[in-house]
Scaffold this motif. Structure first.
Motif, short mmCIF file in Angstrom:
data_model
loop_
_atom_site.label_atom_id
_atom_site.label_comp_id
_atom_site.label_asym_id
_atom_site.label_seq_id
_atom_site.Cartn_x
_atom_site.Cartn_y
_atom_site.Cartn_z
N ALA A 175 0.84 -1.20 0.00
CA ALA A 175 0.00 0.00 0.00
C ALA A 175 0.87 1.24 0.00
O ALA A 175 1.94 1.27 0.61
CB ALA A 175 -0.90 0.00 1.24
N PRO A 176 0.42 2.30 -0.69
CA PRO A 176 1.24 3.50 -0.76
C PRO A 176 1.61 4.03 0.62
O PRO A 176 0.73 4.23 1.47
CB PRO A 176 0.32 4.48 -1.51
CG PRO A 176 -0.60 3.62 -2.31
CD PRO A 176 -0.82 2.40 -1.46
N ARG A 221 -2.26 18.09 -7.62
CA ARG A 221 -3.64 17.63 -7.49
C ARG A 221 -4.50 17.97 -8.70
O ARG A 221 -5.70 17.70 -8.72
CB ARG A 221 -4.26 18.21 -6.21
CG ARG A 221 -3.76 17.52 -4.96
CD ARG A 221 -3.95 18.33 -3.70
NE ARG A 221 -3.60 17.53 -2.52
CZ ARG A 221 -2.37 17.22 -2.14
NH1 ARG A 221 -1.34 17.65 -2.87
NH2 ARG A 221 -2.14 16.49 -1.08
N GLY A 245 2.43 5.64 -5.51
CA GLY A 245 2.57 5.32 -4.10
C GLY A 245 3.99 5.13 -3.63
O GLY A 245 4.20 4.71 -2.49
N ALA A 298 -5.49 10.12 -7.08
CA ALA A 298 -5.57 10.72 -5.75
C ALA A 298 -4.74 9.95 -4.72
O ALA A 298 -4.13 10.56 -3.83
CB ALA A 298 -7.03 10.79 -5.30
N GLU A 299 -4.69 8.62 -4.83
CA GLU A 299 -3.95 7.81 -3.86
C GLU A 299 -2.45 7.82 -4.11
O GLU A 299 -1.69 7.32 -3.28
CB GLU A 299 -4.46 6.37 -3.88
CG GLU A 299 -5.90 6.22 -3.42
CD GLU A 299 -6.10 6.73 -2.00
OE1 GLU A 299 -5.26 6.40 -1.14
OE2 GLU A 299 -7.07 7.46 -1.75
N ALA A 300 -2.04 8.36 -5.24
CA ALA A 300 -0.61 8.33 -5.60
C ALA A 300 0.05 9.70 -5.53
O ALA A 300 1.22 9.83 -5.85
CB ALA A 300 -0.44 7.75 -7.01
#
Length: 330
Positions: free
Chosen positions: A3-4, A136, A96, A160-162
């Motif tokens: 997970a990142p 972003r 991530g 968004a998660e990276a």
């Protein structure tokens, strides 16, 4: 892929890629760090050595899971839009796995290249605000005193998660307070004793916008079954800490006054480090037997560091890397 920016139960432990490592050893060092189980590998960008973004890209391409941190990119050295493009590209290609460190840069170096601003604090606040917005996919903010990117939008951005955390590698209380206002956390250069980590966290202030900031702490490190051998090897990494530029690191320590007096009594930085009491060396580094080094890392995590990064002391960093990895398992 993990997970990142995952936080293992033991806390994150990283290792620094030495700036003077021969080029032929850089990628093998990175791959070995990953094989040994380090969570992070941090690259440095010091004037006259190697570029931070180029190193990060090469290491990311040569490894599979390890997170790569850049510590640091001087704000005055690059246009923020092009920095955002570079970082966004890396974050897209290696989601991530990237942390971006931004700082003022060493004043003498930045003056030498004509990039030291009249107000470093204003520049880094404007720069960090713009960088995080651009990463972003938001339009660049209103033009400021130094940073001009109003309305610029990146077409290619990470998911968004990276989006990479942006941490500020800064020392002074006002700059650390600014990190609490505009960044995702702090990168604390060595030495980062627990008391300095705690003081730095307090400087983020009650108005900090990030409630769980990244706090990355560097420290000179040497691990050996012979404690005295480890302490002797790490002393060279402490030669500079008696100089004025490191005052912020020393001020929170219970022996700060004695350390300053010791430096004043020594003819050179080398003599200062060579004759420093062993108890100070233990507090100011990750050094000793594996158990002692693990205890020092634990103390830094307990003080608030989310990542403790070991800077290998002594020559032949590739050989010492395996010794440092002994802290990762009981």
């Amino acid at each position: 892929m993990s997970a990142p920016h995952a936080n293992p139960a033991r806390g994150r432990v990283g290792v620094l890629l030495p700036r003077d490592l021969p080029a032929r050893e850089v990628l093998s060092y990175a791959r070995r760090a990953e094989e040994l189980g380090f969570d992070q590998l941090w690259v440095v960008e010091d004037l006259g050595w190697r570029g931070g973004i180029a190193q990060a890209a090469s290491v990311l391409a040569s490894t599979e899971n390890i997170t790569v941190g850049i510590g640091i990119l001087p704000a005055g050295a690059r246009n923020v839009c092009f920095t955002a493009m570079e970082l966004a590209t890396l974050a897209q290609l290696y989601p991530g796995r990237l942390i971006a460190g931004i700082g003022h840069g060493m004043p003498d170096w930045m003056r030498q290249v004509g990039s030291w601003p009249a107000s470093p604090l204003t520049l880094i606040k404007e720069y960090t605000t713009a960088l995080r917005q651009l990463l972003r996919g938001n339009p660049g903010p209103e033009n400021g005193r130094y940073v001009r990117c109003e309305g610029v939008v990146l077409t290619e951005i990470p998911g968004a998660e990276a989006i990479p955390p942006v941490v500020l590698g800064v020392r002074g209380p006002r700059s650390q307070q600014a990190a609490g206002e505009v960044a995702d956390g702090l990168l604390l250069a060595e030495p980062a004793a627990p008391a300095y980590i705690t003081a730095s966290l307090n400087h983020l202030g009650p108005e900090a916008t990030i409630k769980a900031p990244e706090i990355v702490a560097y420290d000179a490190a040497a691990v050996d079954d012979d404690e005295e051998a480890a302490l002797a090897r790490v002393r060279a990494g402490l030669e500079a800490i008696g100089e004025p530029g490191w005052a912020a690191h020393i001020a929170p320590l219970p022996f700060a006054a004695e350390l300053r007096a010791h430096r004043a009594a020594c003819r050179s930085a080398r003599e200062f480090a060579r004759t420093m009491p062993a108890a100070w060396v233990r507090d100011l580094s990750i050094a000793g037997t594996p158990d002692q080094a693990r205890a020092a890392i634990t103390a830094r995590h307990a003080a608030g560091a989310t990542s403790v990064v070991l800077s290998p002391a002594g020559p032949d960093a590739l050989t010492h890397l395996d010794s440092l990895a002994r802290v990762l398992t009981p």
